[in-house]
Design a protein around this motif. Structure first.
Motif, PDB file in Angstrom:
ATOM      1  N   VAL A 250      -0.163  54.325 -68.215  1.00 44.34           N
ATOM      2  CA  VAL A 250       0.595  55.686 -68.266  1.00 44.34           C
ATOM      3  C   VAL A 250       1.271  55.849 -69.498  1.00 44.34           C
ATOM      4  N   GLY A 251       1.364  54.836 -70.542  1.00 44.05           N
ATOM      5  CA  GLY A 251       2.091  55.225 -71.864  1.00 44.05           C
ATOM      6  C   GLY A 251       1.413  54.064 -72.810  1.00 44.05           C
ATOM      7  N   LYS A 252       2.520  53.804 -73.753  1.00 47.06           N
ATOM      8  CA  LYS A 252       1.972  53.097 -74.967  1.00 47.06           C
ATOM      9  C   LYS A 252       1.801  51.516 -74.525  1.00 47.06           C
ATOM     10  N   THR A 253       2.794  51.090 -73.729  1.00 43.49           N
ATOM     11  CA  THR A 253       2.639  49.735 -73.426  1.00 43.49           C
ATOM     12  C   THR A 253       1.705  49.174 -72.449  1.00 43.49           C
ATOM     13  N   THR A 254       1.702  50.093 -71.575  1.00 44.78           N
ATOM     14  CA  THR A 254       0.624  49.784 -70.408  1.00 44.78           C
ATOM     15  C   THR A 254      -1.015  50.190 -71.374  1.00 44.78           C
ATOM     16  N   LYS A 255      -1.089  51.075 -72.090  1.00 47.21           N
ATOM     17  CA  LYS A 255      -2.502  51.259 -72.662  1.00 47.21           C
ATOM     18  C   LYS A 255      -2.764  50.048 -73.540  1.00 47.21           C
ATOM     19  N   MET A 256      -1.671  49.593 -74.463  1.00 45.22           N
ATOM     20  CA  MET A 256      -1.931  48.329 -75.324  1.00 45.22           C
ATOM     21  C   MET A 256      -2.555  47.185 -74.242  1.00 45.22           C
TER      22      MET A 256
ATOM     23  N   ASN B 215      18.183  60.365 -56.191  1.00 38.60           N
ATOM     24  CA  ASN B 215      18.110  61.497 -57.136  1.00 38.60           C
ATOM     25  C   ASN B 215      18.575  60.902 -58.535  1.00 38.60           C
ATOM     26  N   HIS B 216      19.629  60.003 -58.249  1.00 42.69           N
ATOM     27  CA  HIS B 216      20.178  59.139 -59.477  1.00 42.69           C
ATOM     28  C   HIS B 216      18.813  58.635 -60.080  1.00 42.69           C
ATOM     29  N   LEU B 217      18.147  57.805 -59.311  1.00 39.15           N
ATOM     30  CA  LEU B 217      16.877  56.932 -59.774  1.00 39.15           C
ATOM     31  C   LEU B 217      15.903  57.977 -60.536  1.00 39.15           C
ATOM     32  N   LEU B 218      15.650  58.969 -59.683  1.00 38.27           N
ATOM     33  CA  LEU B 218      14.675  59.844 -60.275  1.00 38.27           C
ATOM     34  C   LEU B 218      15.097  60.484 -61.754  1.00 38.27           C
ATOM     35  N   SER B 219      16.344  60.737 -61.866  1.00 39.45           N
ATOM     36  CA  SER B 219      16.846  61.337 -63.199  1.00 39.45           C
ATOM     37  C   SER B 219      16.840  60.270 -63.974  1.00 39.45           C
ATOM     38  N   ARG B 220      17.192  59.129 -63.610  1.00 37.80           N
ATOM     39  CA  ARG B 220      17.181  58.080 -64.758  1.00 37.80           C
ATOM     40  C   ARG B 220      15.626  57.549 -65.286  1.00 37.80           C
ATOM     41  N   LEU B 221      14.705  57.787 -64.341  1.00 38.81           N
ATOM     42  CA  LEU B 221      13.378  57.425 -64.793  1.00 38.81           C
ATOM     43  C   LEU B 221      13.086  58.405 -65.933  1.00 38.81           C
ATOM     44  N   LYS B 222      13.442  59.501 -66.019  1.00 40.62           N
ATOM     45  CA  LYS B 222      13.161  60.257 -67.051  1.00 40.62           C
ATOM     46  C   LYS B 222      13.834  60.276 -68.302  1.00 40.62           C
ATOM     47  N   MET B 223      15.004  59.262 -68.362  1.00 41.20           N
ATOM     48  CA  MET B 223      15.700  59.106 -69.384  1.00 41.20           C
ATOM     49  C   MET B 223      15.280  59.169 -70.934  1.00 41.20           C
ATOM     50  N   TYR B 224      13.994  58.510 -71.064  1.00 37.41           N
ATOM     51  CA  TYR B 224      13.426  58.346 -72.326  1.00 37.41           C
ATOM     52  C   TYR B 224      12.011  59.309 -72.326  1.00 37.41           C
ATOM     53  N   GLU B 225      11.958  60.222 -71.666  1.00 37.70           N
ATOM     54  CA  GLU B 225      10.644  61.013 -71.465  1.00 37.70           C
ATOM     55  C   GLU B 225      10.284  61.414 -73.225  1.00 37.70           C
ATOM     56  N   LYS B 226      11.214  62.075 -73.728  1.00 43.38           N
ATOM     57  CA  LYS B 226      10.805  62.396 -75.067  1.00 43.38           C
ATOM     58  C   LYS B 226      10.413  61.417 -76.008  1.00 43.38           C
ATOM     59  N   GLN B 227      11.126  60.071 -76.185  1.00 45.08           N
ATOM     60  CA  GLN B 227      10.638  59.233 -76.844  1.00 45.08           C
ATOM     61  C   GLN B 227       9.294  58.453 -76.442  1.00 45.08           C
ATOM     62  N   GLU B 228       9.088  58.307 -74.954  1.00 45.98           N
ATOM     63  CA  GLU B 228       7.778  58.042 -74.566  1.00 45.98           C
ATOM     64  C   GLU B 228       6.611  58.950 -74.950  1.00 45.98           C
ATOM     65  N   LYS B 229       6.814  60.214 -75.136  1.00 44.64           N
ATOM     66  CA  LYS B 229       5.756  61.167 -75.485  1.00 44.64           C
ATOM     67  C   LYS B 229       5.596  61.037 -77.192  1.00 44.64           C
ATOM     68  N   GLU B 230       6.781  60.911 -77.752  1.00 40.53           N
ATOM     69  CA  GLU B 230       6.591  60.699 -79.165  1.00 40.53           C
ATOM     70  C   GLU B 230       5.788  59.488 -79.478  1.00 40.53           C
ATOM     71  N   VAL B 231       5.973  58.469 -79.106  1.00 37.87           N
ATOM     72  CA  VAL B 231       5.205  57.278 -79.524  1.00 37.87           C
ATOM     73  C   VAL B 231       3.755  57.370 -78.943  1.00 37.87           C
ATOM     74  N   MET B 232       3.473  57.966 -77.989  1.00 36.68           N
ATOM     75  CA  MET B 232       2.048  58.347 -77.492  1.00 36.68           C
ATOM     76  C   MET B 232       1.178  59.144 -78.431  1.00 36.68           C
ATOM     77  N   GLN B 233       2.083  60.178 -78.826  1.00 34.86           N
ATOM     78  CA  GLN B 233       1.419  61.202 -79.957  1.00 34.86           C
ATOM     79  C   GLN B 233       1.342  60.705 -81.341  1.00 34.86           C
ATOM     80  N   ALA B 234       2.314  59.631 -81.768  1.00 37.01           N
ATOM     81  CA  ALA B 234       1.993  58.958 -83.044  1.00 37.01           C
ATOM     82  C   ALA B 234       0.854  57.996 -82.866  1.00 37.01           C
ATOM     83  N   ALA B 235       0.583  57.449 -81.558  1.00 36.24           N
ATOM     84  CA  ALA B 235      -0.595  56.280 -81.338  1.00 36.24           C
ATOM     85  C   ALA B 235      -1.988  56.724 -81.983  1.00 36.24           C
TER      86      ALA B 235
END
Ligand code: FAD
Ligand code: FES
Ligand code: MG
Length: 268
Positions: free
Chosen positions: A64-70, A248-268
């Motif tokens: 789903v993202g950088k680490t699982t792809k690696m 709802n607390h869990l769902l919002s915390r899961l999105k906490m680093y969404e911006k950074q997660e997208k950035e590292v994928m775009q940089a890869a």
């Protein structure tokens, strides 16, 4: 140590790896997980142990993202840099009577050892597994082997019943079948399962998947709210009573680093 001995693609972007790690394999109990680090500069990610024998553990992950792809790029014979575990409290296995095991997406692999142990403990096991589409249904044969009945759902109707696991659950709950429900999958699925079982007052155990960092109770990253109190999923869980979880607390915390997660994928 940590050598990949088997690698399989179970579905588009879902991979299974059998990893040689005897110390973890021998201590593992259903419901536990490992923290994985793929490279020196890399982050730490939790993955559930889907099976184990004397020497090896099986992990199943969705890219789903950088680490699982690696991780998915490693080959048979490669070593995973670090594996820490088994972590978390094992699922409480007992003879409850008739249990319902519900898995969504890649969560079905994490549900499998729990269903297997529940069956071995003498329970009647009804399982419901679901995914978006036919190609993403994994561990069907494994779940069949450990279940008395197995229901399959897909969002698009390409396999099994069209709809969600909770549609089947609602129908089965009309007959008041279950003494306990176990659910592993996306947070939103576990939320809806818990809402449905709450109406019938059927105790429900969910395996929470917040963002984890150290996995040992020190960083606070995996904080969840259960019964109004903060808990650390890595050491107090990951299993909790679904009716008490603030999803709802869990769902919002899961999105906490969404911006950074997208950035590292775009940089890869
Ligand atoms: P990213 O792009 O970094 O993140 C994608 C999404 O994954 C994020 O939005 C966030 O919701 C989640 N995530 C990101 N970092 C973490 C992290 N450090 N810890 C937890 N979630 C994170 N996935 C599987 O495919 N198979 C499993 O067996 C499995 N077991 C898990 C067991 C536990 C106890 C937990 C807490 C999570 C489990 N996950 C599992 C989820 C898995 O850890 C994340 O998919 C993974 O960390 C994503 O990393 P990424 O860098 O590839 O993606
Ligand atoms: Fe750090 Fe749980 S992951 S406290
Ligand atoms: Mg990441």
């Amino acid at each position: 140590m940590n050598e990949i001995v088997v690698k399989k693609e179970l579905a588009p972007s879902i991979k299974l790896m059998v990893v040689y790690t005897p110390l973890i394999a021998r201590k593992f109990k259903p419901g536990q997980f490992v923290i994985v680090r793929v490279c020196e500069e890399g982050e730490r990610i939790p993955l559930t142990i889907a099976d184990a024998d004397n020497d090896n553990i099986t992990i199943v992950f969705q890219e789903v993202g950088k680490t699982t792809k690696m991780l998915g790029q490693l080959k048979v014979g490669d070593r995973i840099l670090n594996l820490l575990g088994p972590l978390g409290k094992p699922t409480q296995i007992d003879n409850y009577g008739h249990v319902c095991c519900i898995g969504g997406g890649v969560g079905v692999a994490a549900l499998y050892p729990v269903a297997k142990a529940l069956k071995k403990a003498g329970n009647r096991v009804t399982s419901i597994v679901g995914a978006r589409t036919k190609a993403l249904i994994i561990f069907e044969d494994e779940m069949k082997r450990v279940s008395d009945e197995l229901y399959i759902t897909t969002d698009d109707g390409s396999k099994g019943e069209k709809g969600f696991v909770t549609d089947v659950l609602k129908r089965l709950l009309e007959k008041n079948l279950f003494d306990r429900v176990f659910a592993v999958g996306p947070a939103i699925m576990m939320k809806v399962v818990s809402e449905v079982t709450k109406m019938k007052n059927v105790k429900t155990i969910v395996s929470l998947n917040p963002i984890m960092i150290d996995g040992t109770g020190m960083c606070g990253g995996c904080r969840v709210i259960v019964n109004g109190e903060p808990k650390f999923a890595c050491v107090d869980g990951p299993d909790f009573e679904g009716h008490l979880v603030d999803f709802n607390h869990l769902l919002s915390r899961l999105k906490m680093y969404e911006k950074q997660e997208k950035e590292v994928m775009q940089a890869a």
